[in-house]
Write a protein that holds these residues in place. Structure first.
Motif, PDB file in Angstrom:
ATOM      1  N   MET A   5       0.675  -1.026   0.114  1.00 19.88           N
ATOM      2  CA  MET A   5       0.357   0.302   0.430  1.00 19.88           C
ATOM      3  C   MET A   5       0.947   1.647   0.149  1.00 19.88           C
ATOM      4  SD  MET A   5      -3.132  -0.597   2.080  1.00 19.88           S
ATOM      5  CE  MET A   5      -4.116  -1.438   2.087  1.00 19.88           C
ATOM      6  N   THR A   6       0.361   2.390  -0.506  1.00 23.23           N
ATOM      7  CA  THR A   6       1.258   3.422  -0.737  1.00 23.23           C
ATOM      8  C   THR A   6       1.118   4.505   0.700  1.00 23.23           C
ATOM      9  OG1 THR A   6      -0.762   5.010  -1.294  1.00 23.23           O
ATOM     10  CG2 THR A   6       0.830   3.720  -2.912  1.00 23.23           C
ATOM     11  N   ASN A   7      -0.277   3.678   1.916  1.00 25.29           N
ATOM     12  CA  ASN A   7      -0.427   4.482   3.104  1.00 25.29           C
ATOM     13  C   ASN A   7      -0.851   5.846   2.800  1.00 25.29           C
ATOM     14  OD1 ASN A   7      -0.603   2.231   4.297  1.00 25.29           O
ATOM     15  ND2 ASN A   7       1.707   2.636   4.495  1.00 25.29           N
ATOM     16  N   MET A  21       8.131   9.650  -2.985  1.00 25.30           N
ATOM     17  CA  MET A  21       7.270  10.496  -1.756  1.00 25.30           C
ATOM     18  C   MET A  21       6.299  10.147  -1.725  1.00 25.30           C
ATOM     19  SD  MET A  21      10.093  12.614  -1.293  1.00 25.30           S
ATOM     20  CE  MET A  21       9.019  12.879   0.093  1.00 25.30           C
ATOM     21  N   LYS A  22       5.910  10.037  -0.212  1.00 24.62           N
ATOM     22  CA  LYS A  22       4.838   9.481  -0.377  1.00 24.62           C
ATOM     23  C   LYS A  22       3.508  10.226  -0.342  1.00 24.62           C
ATOM     24  CE  LYS A  22       1.889   8.086   3.442  1.00 24.62           C
ATOM     25  NZ  LYS A  22       1.753   8.100   5.310  1.00 24.62           N
ATOM     26  N   PRO A  23       2.994   9.697  -0.919  1.00 19.77           N
ATOM     27  CA  PRO A  23       1.469  10.371  -1.831  1.00 19.77           C
ATOM     28  C   PRO A  23       1.156  10.306  -0.882  1.00 19.77           C
ATOM     29  CG  PRO A  23       0.986   7.820  -2.012  1.00 19.77           C
ATOM     30  CD  PRO A  23       2.294   7.902  -1.872  1.00 19.77           C
ATOM     31  N   THR A  66      -2.719  -0.232  -7.935  1.00 20.25           N
ATOM     32  CA  THR A  66      -4.182   1.172  -8.459  1.00 20.25           C
ATOM     33  C   THR A  66      -2.845   2.334  -8.953  1.00 20.25           C
ATOM     34  OG1 THR A  66      -3.330   1.706  -5.755  1.00 20.25           O
ATOM     35  CG2 THR A  66      -4.608   0.194  -6.517  1.00 20.25           C
ATOM     36  N   PRO A  67      -3.687   2.657  -9.742  1.00 17.33           N
ATOM     37  CA  PRO A  67      -3.166   3.914 -10.511  1.00 17.33           C
ATOM     38  C   PRO A  67      -1.932   4.569  -9.149  1.00 17.33           C
ATOM     39  CG  PRO A  67      -5.334   3.808 -10.753  1.00 17.33           C
ATOM     40  CD  PRO A  67      -5.362   2.938 -10.148  1.00 17.33           C
ATOM     41  N   ILE A  68      -3.664   5.138  -7.411  1.00 12.57           N
ATOM     42  CA  ILE A  68      -2.125   5.891  -7.159  1.00 12.57           C
ATOM     43  C   ILE A  68      -0.449   4.897  -6.866  1.00 12.57           C
ATOM     44  CG2 ILE A  68      -3.085   4.718  -4.986  1.00 12.57           C
ATOM     45  CD1 ILE A  68      -1.464   8.014  -5.558  1.00 12.57           C
ATOM     46  N   GLN A  69      -0.753   3.135  -6.833  1.00 10.87           N
ATOM     47  CA  GLN A  69       0.445   2.999  -6.519  1.00 10.87           C
ATOM     48  C   GLN A  69       1.885   2.956  -7.627  1.00 10.87           C
ATOM     49  OE1 GLN A  69      -0.854  -0.879  -6.057  1.00 10.87           O
ATOM     50  NE2 GLN A  69       0.581  -1.442  -4.642  1.00 10.87           N
ATOM     51  N   MET A  70       0.712   3.695  -9.101  1.00  9.40           N
ATOM     52  CA  MET A  70       1.666   3.392 -10.115  1.00  9.40           C
ATOM     53  C   MET A  70       2.017   4.497 -10.581  1.00  9.40           C
ATOM     54  SD  MET A  70       2.608   0.680 -12.425  1.00  9.40           S
ATOM     55  CE  MET A  70       3.044   2.281 -13.742  1.00  9.40           C
TER      56      MET A  70
END
Lengths: 594, 157
Positions: free
Chosen positions: A397-399, A453-455, A435-439
Motif C-alpha cells: 500500500m502507498t498508505n 515520496m509518500k503520496p 492501483t493508479p496511485i501505486q503506479m
C-alpha cells in the motif's frame, strides 16, 4: 411578676424548647437515615444538575488555497412539547408538506395524550433550514397574538411546536472532489461517522471529542463551564480549480471515447502532494445516502486508490528503470527484436505481432516493444527484477491518507502462485495488478531523481487555533538520480520522436503510454483494454506528474489514442494553473532574473 | 453620705433602659447587617452565575452562526458559482497559447494558505478586561504610591 405568670412562661419556654429539640432531633434523624444518601443523590440528579451532551463542531476541510470543501451549516430539529399543545389540527395544517411531512402523521403525533412519564416530546422532522423555521416562527407569533396561550381551542395556535438548532455537515462543492473527501453520515446525529476518503481517514481528528457534562441548574454551583474544543480543520493539498478542470476533462473524455470510466491523478513528484484525483462515478455529498445507487456491484468509491488493474506498458518505465539502474542494460544497449520471446514455457509477442529488428533501449520504449522489455527483465534476472519492483512499492500500500486504499497481492518467486512466465509478462505490465496511485507513486520516483515520496492529501492541520503544516515523507529511493534523469530524457525523446498526441507545445514532457488487454473469464484478446498514460514535466525540473487511466474505451483500444490526448488536454491547462512558463519563455525569463 | 454620692453619680433609669436596649439590639442589628450583606452578595453571585450560563449559550449560538456563515460563504464562492459569476461579467478562460509569462522581481508565486497562525506565533492579544479592573484597592495603593512612586524607585531626579 406573679408566680403563676412565671410558671406560664416556664411552660411556654419548655414547650418551645421541646419543639426546637424535636426539630433538631428530626434533622439529625434525617441526616443519619440510611436513605439520606439515596435521597440526596436523587435530589441532585433531579434538580441540581442537567446532563448536557456536547458535540463539538466537526472540523472544516479546505483546499490548498483555503477554499471551503466541507463545513457545517445551521439546521433545526422541529418537535412537539405535548403538554403545551392546544390545537393539533393547526399544527398539522401548518407543517403539512414541510420536509415531506404528512398531515395525518403530524396530527397523530400532535393529538397524543400528554403523559409525563412517557410522552413529553415528539420529534417531527430534522435538518430544516433556517428560512423555514423563520417562517414558522412568524406564524407562531401571529397566532399567539391572536390567541394568547392558545386559550381558545377554536382559534389557530402553534403552541407546543418547538425547534432546536444544531449543526449539519455541508459540502459547498456538492460532487466536486467527492471521491477524495468521502462523506460524514450526518443524518445519524448520535453515531455519525466518516466514510471513505478524508472524512474516514481523519475521522477522529475532524470529530473532536464529544463530551457529556453536568450543568448545574443552581447558579451558585456554577464553578466552570465545559470547554468543548471543535474538531481540527484540515487543509488539503488538492487544488479546487485543477480538480474541477480534471473532473470535467475526464468526464468529457470518457463520454467521447465511449469508455466505461476513468481515473486521473495529478501529483507533485517532489513532495508527493496530490493536486487532483478524479474518479468515476461521483456523488453529491450533501445527498450521501444515494451512494448505494451510484456504486452498484461493489464499485469502488475511489478507483484511484481502490481498484486494481493490469496497467500494461506504463509499467515498462519501472522495468527499464530497474534494468538501467542495475546496469543490466544502458541507453546504447542493442536488442535485435525478432517479434517473439519464449520464456518459462510461454511466448510473448509485441503489440503489433511484428519484429522490429535492432533497437536501442530508447527505441524499445518508444515503440513499446514487449519482446524487448521481456528480454530486459531476463537480463536483469528475476531476483533483482522483483527486488526493484518491491522497492518501487508494487505489492504494498502507498498508505495515502485516504480511507479505502486496496491492493492486489504481488506474486514473487517462491510464492505458490508465481510462475517463471510471470517475469516476462510482468515486465510489460501484464499479470500484475496495481492501483493508479501505486503506479503514479512508483513512477514519481523516476520524475524526482529516484526519490519516491509518500503520496498524501493533507497539507496542514488547524488545531487549537494553530496551523501545523505536514512534512513530506520519503518512501524510498528505488533508483539512482542519474538513472532517473536518463529515463526521463529517454521518455522525452520517445514522445517527440513518435509525435505523440501527449505532447504539450512549448514544454518538455516525459511520458509513456500503456494499453493492457483485459482478460474476460481468464482469456486475453477480447479487444477490451485499459488505456493509460503517465507523463511528467517540465522534464528538466519536474513539477507535476499526471496519470491517466481510461477503462474499456470503445472508440480505440490504444493508450496512445485515448489516454495520451487526455493527458495533453489536461497538461495544457495545468501548466497555466501551476504558473509554469513554456520552455521558450523560460530562457528569457531566467536571463532577466539572472 | 454614700447613698447620696451613689445617687449623685447613678445614671437616670431611662438612660439605663436605653443602654440595655442598645446592647440588646446591637447584635440583632449586626446579624441583620451580615445577613443583608450575605443576601446582596448571594444575589449578585446568582445573577453573575445566570449571566455566565446565558453567555455560555450565547457563545454556543455565535459559534454555530459563525460556522453557518462560513459555509454560506463557501456556497457563494463555490467553483460552480464563481464560474457562473465570471461568465456573467464577461470573463472567459483563455486558451493556454494565449497566456504570456513575464518576470516580476521578487515574486515567487502564490503564498501557501495560512488559515491560522503557525505554532510558536505570539497569540496573546490585548486583555479583554482593562487592567485597572483587575486590581484590588490595596494593589492600586501599592502600585500608585509605593512601588511606582519616584521616591521608592529612587529616580526622583
Amino acid at each position: 411578676m406573679s408566680k403563676t405568670g412565671l410558671s406560664r412562661l416556664t411552660v411556654i419556654g419548655g414547650l418551645l424548647s421541646a419543639a426546637s429539640l424535636l426539630i433538631v432531633f428530626q434533622m439529625a434523624r434525617i441526616q443519619g437515615s440510611t436513605k439520606h444518601q439515596e435521597l440526596s443523590r436523587w435530589a441532585d440528579e433531579q434538580y441540581s444538575y442537567a446532563i448536557e451532551n456536547y458535540y463539538p463542531e466537526r472540523g472544516n476541510i479546505y483546499d490548498r488555497w483555503g477554499r471551503l470543501l466541507a463545513g457545517n451549516e445551521d439546521v433545526y430539529e422541529v418537535g412537539l412539547m405535548l403538554q403545551y399543545i392546544t390545537n393539533p389540527s393547526t399544527i398539522a395544517a401548518t407543517l403539512d408538506g414541510v420536509n415531506d411531512l404528512k398531515y395525518k402523521d403530524i396530527l397523530e403525533n400532535a393529538a397524543k395524550a400528554f403523559d409525563p412519564k412517557e410522552s413529553i416530546y415528539a420529534v417531527l422532522t430534522d435538518f430544516l433550514p433556517f428560512g423555514v423555521v423563520d417562517v414558522l416562527s412568524e406564524i407562531k407569533q401571529k397566532y399567539e397574538i391572536e390567541n394568547p396561550y392558545g386559550r381558545d381551542p377554536e382559534k389557530p395556535s402553534l403552541r407546543g411546536v418547538v425547534w432546536y438548532p444544531h449543526l449539519k455537515r455541508s459540502y459547498p462543492e456538492n460532487s466536486l472532489a467527492s471521491n477524495i473527501l468521502g462523506f460524514y453520515s450526518f443524518r445519524d446525529r448520535q453515531n455519525g461517522i466518516g466514510y471513505y476518503g478524508v472524512e474516514e481517514y481523519y475521522d477522529d481528528i475532524l470529530a473532536g471529542s464529544p463530551m457529556e457534562s453536568f450543568m448545574p441548574r443552581n447558579p451558585y454551583m456554577l464553578e466552570g463551564l465545559p470547554e468543548v474544543p471543535a474538531g481540527s480543520s484540515l487543509v488539503l493539498t488538492i487544488d479546487r480549480e485543477i480538480q474541477a478542470m480534471v473532473e470535467k476533462k475526464l468526464d468529457e473524455a470518457v463520454k467521447e471515447f465511449e469508455a466505461d470510466y476513468g481515473v486521473v491523478i495529478i501529483m507533485d513528484p517532489r513532495n508527493g502532494e496530490v493536486l487532483a484525483m478524479a474518479s468515476q462515478p461521483r456523488i453529491n455529498l450533501n445527498q450521501y445516502w444515494e451512494t448505494e445507487d451510484q456504486f452498484k456491484d461493489k464499485t469502488p468509491y475511489n478507483r484511484a486508490i481502490s481498484e486494481t488493474y493490469e496497467p500494461g506498458s506504463v509499467y515498462k518505465v519501472l522495468t527499464m528503470s530497474a534494468a538501467m539502474d542495475d546496469g543490466a542494460v544502458d541507453e546504447k544497449t542493442i536488442f535485435n527484436d525478432p517479434g517473439r520471446f519464449e520464456y518459462g514455457g510461454g511466448v510473448v509477442f509485441n503489440w503489433d505481432r511484428q519484429g522490429h529488428g535492432k533497437q536501442d533501449m530508447q527505441g524499445c520504449m518508444q515503440k513499446s516493444l514487449n519482446v524487448c522489455l521481456a528480454w530486459v527483465a531476463t537480463e536483469l534476472g528475476k531476483d533483482k527484477f522483483y527486488e526493484y519492483m518491491q522497492s518501487f512499492g508494487i505489492g504494498r500500500m502507498t498508505n495515502i491518507d485516504l480511507g479505502g486504499e486496496k491492493i492486489w497481492p504481488f506474486s514473487i518467486p517462491g510464492d505458490s502462485d508465481w510462475y517463471p512466465i510471470q517475469l516476462v509478462t510482468n515486465s510489460f505490465g501484464q499479470g500484475v495488478a496495481v492501483t493508479p496511485i501505486q503506479m503514479a507513486t512508483a513512477i514519481s520516483a523516476v520524475a524526482n531523481d529516484g526519490k519516491m515520496m509518500k503520496p498524501h492529501v493533507l497539507k496542514a492541520i488547524i488545531q487549537d487555533g494553530k496551523q501545523y503544516n505536514t512534512s513530506p515523507q520519503v518512501l524510498g529511493v528505488p533508483i539512482k538520480p542519474e538513472t532517473a534523469r536518463t529515463m526521463t530524457n529517454m521518455l522525452v525523446k520517445s514522445l517527440v520522436n513518435e509525435t505523440s498526441l501527449a505532447l504539450v507545445p512549448g514544454y518538455k514532457i516525459a511520458g509513456k503510454t500503456g494499453t493492457a488487454e483485459i482478460p474476460v473469464e481468464g482469456v486475453y484478446g477480447t479487444n477490451q483494454t485499459n488505456a493509460s498514460f503517465v507523463g511528467w514535466g517540465p522534464a528538466d525540473d519536474p513539477q507535476f506528474l499526471v496519470y491517466v487511466w481510461i477503462a474499456r474505451p470503445e472508440k480505440s483500444p490504444w493508450g496512445s489514442m485515448i489516454a495520451a490526448p487526455l493527458f495533453s488536454e489536461i497538461t495544457k491547462e495545468l501548466v497555466v494553473y501551476l504558473d509554469i512558463p513554456p520552455q521558450t519563455a523560460q530562457d528569457p525569463l531566467m536571463a532577466k532574473e539572472g | 453620705m454614700t447613698k447620696k454620692i451613689k445617687q449623685a453619680y447613678q445614671q437616670a433609669p431611662w438612660r439605663r433602659q436605653l443602654r440595655f436596649f442598645g446592647i440588646s439590639v446591637l447584635p440583632v442589628i449586626a446579624i441583620g447587617m451580615v445577613i443583608a450583606l450575605y443576601l446582596v452578595v448571594s444575589a449578585q453571585s446568582a445573577a453573575a452565575g445566570l449571566q455566565i450560563m446565558q453567555m455560555h449559550y450565547d457563545e454556543e449560538e455565535i459559534l454555530r452562526q459563525i460556522a453557518n456563515l462560513r459555509t454560506e460563504l463557501g456556497y457563494m464562492t463555490s467553483y460552480k458559482e464563481m464560474q457562473q459569476r465570471a461568465k456573467k461579467v464577461g470573463y472567459e478562460l483563455p486558451p493556454a497559447e494565449a497566456v504570456h509569462f513575464m518576470p516580476i522581481p521578487g515574486y515567487s508565486g502564490q503564498d501557501a494558505v495560512l488559515i491560522a497562525p503557525p505554532p510558536g506565533a505570539d497569540s496573546k492579544g490585548t486583555p479583554l478586561v482593562n487592567e485597572f479592573y483587575q486590581q484590588s484597592l490595596w494593589d492600586w495603593f501599592l502600585n500608585t504610591f509605593l512601588v511606582d512612586s519616584p521616591a521608592v524607585k529612587g529616580d526622583a531626579n
